[in-house]
Write a protein that holds these residues in place. Structure first.
Motif, short mmCIF file in Angstrom:
data_model
loop_
_atom_site.label_atom_id
_atom_site.label_comp_id
_atom_site.label_asym_id
_atom_site.label_seq_id
_atom_site.Cartn_x
_atom_site.Cartn_y
_atom_site.Cartn_z
N LEU A 144 0.66 -0.98 0.20
CA LEU A 144 0.34 -0.37 -0.28
C LEU A 144 1.09 1.03 0.05
CD1 LEU A 144 -3.32 -1.16 2.50
CD2 LEU A 144 -2.87 -1.77 0.02
N ALA A 145 1.74 1.63 0.08
CA ALA A 145 2.61 2.62 0.29
C ALA A 145 3.71 2.54 -1.49
CB ALA A 145 4.08 1.89 0.63
N ARG A 146 2.89 1.74 -2.28
CA ARG A 146 3.10 2.17 -3.82
C ARG A 146 1.65 2.47 -4.56
NH1 ARG A 146 8.63 0.04 -5.65
NH2 ARG A 146 9.43 -0.53 -4.10
N LEU A 147 1.29 3.51 -4.75
CA LEU A 147 -0.15 3.08 -5.49
C LEU A 147 -0.40 3.38 -6.01
CD1 LEU A 147 -0.56 7.77 -3.98
CD2 LEU A 147 -1.53 5.25 -3.36
N ALA A 148 -0.06 2.58 -7.43
CA ALA A 148 0.26 1.61 -8.26
C ALA A 148 -0.30 0.60 -8.38
CB ALA A 148 1.42 1.53 -9.21
N GLU A 149 0.49 -0.50 -7.39
CA GLU A 149 -0.06 -1.74 -6.67
C GLU A 149 -1.54 -1.14 -5.99
OE1 GLU A 149 2.92 -4.08 -4.98
OE2 GLU A 149 4.43 -3.31 -5.62
N VAL A 150 -2.00 -0.41 -5.57
CA VAL A 150 -2.77 -0.25 -4.82
C VAL A 150 -4.18 0.30 -5.73
CG1 VAL A 150 -4.53 1.43 -3.33
CG2 VAL A 150 -2.43 1.47 -2.83
N ARG A 151 -3.75 0.33 -6.94
CA ARG A 151 -4.38 0.52 -7.98
C ARG A 151 -5.33 0.04 -8.67
NH1 ARG A 151 -1.41 5.00 -9.11
NH2 ARG A 151 -2.98 7.28 -7.49
N GLU A 152 -3.88 -1.47 -8.60
CA GLU A 152 -3.85 -2.61 -9.35
C GLU A 152 -5.01 -3.28 -8.26
OE1 GLU A 152 -0.87 -6.22 -9.79
OE2 GLU A 152 0.12 -3.95 -10.68
N LEU A 153 -4.95 -3.35 -7.32
CA LEU A 153 -5.15 -4.12 -6.25
C LEU A 153 -6.96 -3.79 -6.64
CD1 LEU A 153 -5.95 -5.82 -3.53
CD2 LEU A 153 -5.02 -3.75 -1.84
N GLY A 154 -7.40 -3.01 -6.62
CA GLY A 154 -8.28 -2.59 -6.29
C GLY A 154 -9.14 -2.89 -8.12
N ALA A 155 -8.29 -3.23 -9.07
CA ALA A 155 -9.05 -3.04 -10.51
C ALA A 155 -8.69 -5.23 -10.45
CB ALA A 155 -7.94 -3.09 -11.54
N ARG A 156 -7.75 -5.83 -9.52
CA ARG A 156 -7.73 -7.16 -9.54
C ARG A 156 -9.22 -7.27 -8.58
NH1 ARG A 156 -2.97 -9.40 -6.29
NH2 ARG A 156 -2.29 -6.85 -5.93
N VAL A 157 -9.42 -6.75 -7.61
CA VAL A 157 -10.62 -7.47 -6.46
C VAL A 157 -11.63 -7.04 -7.02
CG1 VAL A 157 -11.58 -6.71 -4.34
CG2 VAL A 157 -8.67 -7.40 -4.29
N ALA A 158 -12.04 -5.78 -8.18
CA ALA A 158 -12.76 -6.07 -8.82
C ALA A 158 -13.45 -6.71 -9.85
CB ALA A 158 -13.55 -4.55 -9.43
N GLU A 159 -12.22 -7.39 -10.38
CA GLU A 159 -12.44 -8.23 -11.90
C GLU A 159 -12.62 -9.25 -11.51
OE1 GLU A 159 -10.48 -9.90 -15.61
OE2 GLU A 159 -9.11 -8.49 -14.18
N ALA A 160 -12.29 -9.81 -10.07
CA ALA A 160 -12.69 -11.10 -9.53
C ALA A 160 -13.66 -11.21 -8.72
CB ALA A 160 -11.16 -12.04 -8.56
N HIS A 161 -14.25 -10.40 -7.72
CA HIS A 161 -15.62 -10.04 -7.30
C HIS A 161 -16.09 -9.09 -7.89
CE1 HIS A 161 -13.89 -13.76 -4.81
NE2 HIS A 161 -12.38 -13.18 -5.12
N PRO A 162 -16.46 -9.49 -8.53
CA PRO A 162 -17.71 -7.54 -8.63
C PRO A 162 -18.68 -7.77 -7.94
CG PRO A 162 -18.39 -10.00 -10.66
CD PRO A 162 -16.82 -10.09 -9.88
N GLY A 163 -18.82 -8.96 -7.11
CA GLY A 163 -20.32 -8.98 -5.89
C GLY A 163 -19.94 -8.22 -4.70
N LEU A 164 -18.51 -8.18 -4.80
CA LEU A 164 -18.08 -7.06 -3.15
C LEU A 164 -19.47 -5.72 -3.27
CD1 LEU A 164 -14.97 -6.39 -1.85
CD2 LEU A 164 -15.10 -4.38 -3.39
N ASP A 165 -19.20 -6.07 -1.66
CA ASP A 165 -20.40 -5.22 -0.96
C ASP A 165 -19.44 -4.59 0.23
OD1 ASP A 165 -20.66 -7.80 0.00
OD2 ASP A 165 -22.56 -7.25 0.15
N VAL A 166 -18.15 -4.98 0.77
CA VAL A 166 -18.46 -4.32 2.03
C VAL A 166 -16.38 -3.99 1.31
CG1 VAL A 166 -17.88 -4.29 4.08
CG2 VAL A 166 -19.46 -6.05 3.10
N LEU A 167 -15.76 -3.13 2.18
CA LEU A 167 -14.48 -3.09 2.24
C LEU A 167 -13.88 -2.56 3.25
CD1 LEU A 167 -11.94 -1.73 0.92
CD2 LEU A 167 -12.31 0.42 0.17
N VAL A 168 -13.04 -3.03 4.39
CA VAL A 168 -12.51 -2.16 5.69
C VAL A 168 -11.68 -2.16 5.00
CG1 VAL A 168 -12.31 -3.06 7.87
CG2 VAL A 168 -14.36 -3.98 6.70
#
Length: 263
Positions: free
Chosen positions: A58-82
């Motif tokens: 998370l200290a690399r913002l490019a990796e944070v954006r990539e994390l978001g993209a990976r989660v969104a693609e793999a789990h379009p049913g995501l309904d909670v972010l902590v």
């Protein structure tokens, strides 16, 4: 049951909350910075229920954006972010540290990363109402100096930490206004004071509470309808730093944030 992404799930409060959610039948997407530790955690979680691991620094913002993209693609049913991952004040007397992108480290991990990850996942969360965003903040808050947001002058780890948590609270209130009526709620909480975590021990502090003491507040916001734009001390509604509610302060913070993110 919900699909929940928890950042910083390999230790401390995040780990405890991950197990509680898995045992309650939720699908837990456990984020960690270290691949081996994340894989070990997922193996343990799977003995209790459904879990999947995601690795990013998370200290690399490019990796944070990539994390978001990976989660969104793999789990379009995501309904909670902590947004739980964080960096503490550091060892007493330690100097100013920078993230991989050159930002002051505490601001980068405790504030900029949650902002970037939340933005990346908002389309998915909006598609799954009622969705929830839980920002793990702190009772220690100090307004960000818009003229020196990265604390280049008079640095102190405690000050840097408190400013990052102030920014997270102020951002929460701004985002709650933006998301009004969207079916996505966002709240921020101080889970418990000086929990028994590596972060607290690194700061040379004897813990006052266990992570079990901090978990109920996070779990309540992640799983129950609690409204939006709130600040909680554990499970109790409370008040953040008064300046975090000030519209002008929040507007300045938003401008500084855009600048720091280079948008």
């Amino acid at each position: 049951m919900s699909t929940v992404l928890i950042t910083g799930a390999t230790s401390g409060l995040g780990r405890y909350v991950a197990f509680e959610l898995v045992r309650s039948g939720h699908l837990v997407l456990a984020h960690g910075r270290d691949r081996a530790r994340t894989e070990r955690l997922v193996e343990e979680l799977r003995t209790e229920g459904a879990a999947e691991g995601f690795v990013a620094d998370l200290a690399r913002l490019a990796e944070v954006r990539e994390l978001g993209a990976r989660v969104a693609e793999a789990h379009p049913g995501l309904d909670v972010l902590v947004n739980n991952a964080g960096v503490g004040a550091g060892t007493p007397g330690s100097g100013r540290e920078l993230s991989a992108d050159g930002h002051e480290l505490r601001l980068a991990v405790n504030y900029l990363a949650p902002v970037v990850l939340t933005r990346a996942l908002l389309p998915v969360l909006r598609a799954n109402p009622p969705a929830r965003i839980v920002n793990v903040g702190s009772g220690g808050q100090e307004p960000v100096d818009a003229a020196d947001p990265e604390l280049t002058r008079g640095y102190s780890g405690i000050s840097a930490y408190c400013r990052s948590k102030f920014a997270l609270a102020a951002y929460t209130f701004t985002l709650a206004e933006e998301l009004a009526g969207s079916g996505v709620s966002v709240n921020v909480l101080h889970p418990a004071t000086y929990m028994d975590t590596a972060m607290v021990r690194e700061g040379g502090i004897t813990p006052w509470n266990s992570v079990a003491d901090g978990a109920p507040g996070v779990l309540a916001l992640a799983t129950r309808e609690t409204g939006s734009g709130g600040y909680y001390d554990g499970t109790r509604p409370a008040r953040a730093h008064e300046a975090a509610y000030d519209a002008d302060v929040r507007k300045r913070l938003a401008a500084v944030t855009e600048q720091l993110l280079g948008m």
